[in-house]
Motif scaffolding. Structure first.
Motif, short mmCIF file in Angstrom:
data_model
loop_
_atom_site.label_atom_id
_atom_site.label_comp_id
_atom_site.label_asym_id
_atom_site.label_seq_id
_atom_site.Cartn_x
_atom_site.Cartn_y
_atom_site.Cartn_z
N GLU A 78 0.80 -1.22 0.00
CA GLU A 78 0.00 0.00 0.00
C GLU A 78 0.83 1.27 0.00
N ASN A 79 2.07 1.20 0.44
CA ASN A 79 2.95 2.37 0.41
C ASN A 79 3.73 2.35 -0.90
N THR A 80 3.24 3.10 -1.87
CA THR A 80 3.64 2.89 -3.27
C THR A 80 4.61 3.92 -3.84
N PHE A 81 5.01 4.91 -3.08
CA PHE A 81 5.82 6.01 -3.65
C PHE A 81 7.07 5.51 -4.37
N SER A 82 7.68 4.44 -3.86
CA SER A 82 8.94 3.97 -4.44
C SER A 82 8.77 3.24 -5.76
N ARG A 83 7.57 2.79 -6.09
CA ARG A 83 7.43 1.98 -7.30
C ARG A 83 6.47 2.56 -8.34
N THR A 84 6.00 3.76 -8.13
CA THR A 84 5.13 4.39 -9.12
C THR A 84 5.84 5.59 -9.73
N ASN A 85 5.14 6.29 -10.61
CA ASN A 85 5.71 7.46 -11.25
C ASN A 85 5.47 8.73 -10.43
N ALA A 86 5.04 8.56 -9.20
CA ALA A 86 4.77 9.71 -8.33
C ALA A 86 6.06 10.47 -8.02
N SER A 87 5.91 11.75 -7.74
CA SER A 87 7.04 12.60 -7.37
C SER A 87 6.53 13.65 -6.39
N GLU A 88 7.43 14.16 -5.57
CA GLU A 88 7.01 15.21 -4.64
C GLU A 88 6.84 16.55 -5.34
N SER A 89 7.54 16.76 -6.45
CA SER A 89 7.42 18.03 -7.17
C SER A 89 8.04 17.93 -8.55
N ALA A 90 7.64 18.85 -9.42
CA ALA A 90 8.26 18.93 -10.74
C ALA A 90 9.73 19.30 -10.60
N LYS A 91 10.05 20.11 -9.60
CA LYS A 91 11.44 20.50 -9.36
C LYS A 91 12.30 19.28 -9.06
N ASP A 92 11.78 18.35 -8.25
CA ASP A 92 12.53 17.13 -7.94
C ASP A 92 12.81 16.33 -9.20
N ASN A 93 11.86 16.32 -10.13
CA ASN A 93 12.06 15.59 -11.38
C ASN A 93 13.12 16.25 -12.26
N ARG A 94 13.21 17.57 -12.18
CA ARG A 94 14.18 18.31 -13.01
C ARG A 94 15.58 18.33 -12.40
N THR A 95 15.65 18.28 -11.08
CA THR A 95 16.93 18.47 -10.40
C THR A 95 17.78 17.21 -10.44
N LYS A 96 18.95 17.30 -11.06
CA LYS A 96 19.91 16.19 -11.08
C LYS A 96 20.91 16.39 -9.95
#
Length: 286
Positions: A78-96
């Motif tokens: 039920e705790n799925t954050f690690s295996r889905t495409n979810a993200s905390e923010s668009a910034k997190d997705n952009r930040t390398k």
């Protein structure tokens, strides 16, 4: 010393190396994600019904009930954050980021992220929150340096106790064993990953520890045989059958790298030890 943290067998992305006999490379696979439309939301850890302190203590002592194992399996699913495409923010997705060369701000963000998840779970068990400490953070960094200097990591299969003890003494803690570190890790050939990916690695590591799951990734979460180690959960929740059950820790976090293996160091300095001159020779909380 009164038992605070037990010297643990490392359960992490490398766990099957010790329990299932697979190779190091196979057991350090990155956590898979499901490709779908990105959803932005803060990562959360929710404990299922049946995951209680009393049930955890029995599991910590090596006698998990069938009900508790079932609750742990439900928690992994039920705790799925690690295996889905979810993200905390668009910034997190952009930040390398380079996990081996984090900026001060990046390390602080990951420390706060991991502490938030730990405290979410602790609150659900009615436990006091762990507290961020600049002293514990310095200790975490010094422990990571010990691992790197001696070419040790999660893939070695145990905690680097000699280095942990040296770092503790350097920071004014009179410990003679590992009473501060829980460790996880992952294999990553790339130098840089997104902040989202790093948070997913941390999330999966904490989820493993809390729910006693010993698989290297999410693929085997429905297999009951992979649920067999709750010593880390006993540490994270100060539930070990000791006089100090229900206490809290001062927290710090660090990452070390040897080769292509990254080790995550979750450091908790027990509150009661900080207040005891037998153990605290010169440790500064902040």
């Amino acid at each position: 010393m009164v038992k605070m943290k037990k010297f643990l067998t490392v359960i992490s992305l490398a766990s099957l190396l010790f329990f299932g006999g697979v190779s190091v490379k196979d057991s350090l696979l990155p956590v898979p994600t499901v490709q779908a439309k990105t959803k932005y939301a803060k990562a959360k850890i929710k404990l299922p019904a049946g995951y209680t302190k009393s049930a955890l203590l029995k599991a910590y002592q090596g006698k998990p009930s069938a009900k508790f194992i079932k609750a742990s399996m439900k928690g992994m699913k039920e705790n799925t954050f690690s295996r889905t495409n979810a993200s905390e923010s668009a910034k997190d997705n952009r930040t390398k980021i380079n996990p081996n060369k984090l900026t001060k701000a990046q390390l602080q963000e990951l420390t706060s992220f991991s502490l938030r998840l730990i405290n979410q779970a602790r609150t659900q068990l009615g436990l006091p929150k762990w507290v961020y400490s600049s002293g514990a953070q310095k200790l975490a960094k010094d422990i990571a340096k010990e691992y790197v200097a001696n070419k040790r990591g999660i893939n070695n299969g145990d905690h680097y106790v000699a280095g942990i003890v040296r770092a503790c003494k350097k920071n004014g803690l009179n410990f003679d064993d590992n009473y501060v570190e829980d460790m996880a890790g992952y294999y990553e050939p790339r130098t840089k990953i997104t902040m989202t990916k790093m948070k997913k690695n941390i999330y999966f590591a904490l989820k493993q520890m809390i729910f006693g799951y010993t698989g290297p990734n999410e693929k085997a979460i429905s297999k009951k045989s992979y649920y067999r180690e709750w010593e880390h959960a006993g540490d994270l929740f100060n539930t070990q059958g000791s006089p100090h059950d229900g206490d809290y820790d001062y927290y710090g976090f660090s990452i070390s790298k040897v080769g292509k293996v990254y080790s995550l160091h979750f450091i908790g300095v027990p509150h009661f030890a900080v207040n005891d001159p037998k153990y605290n020779l010169n440790f500064k909380v902040n």
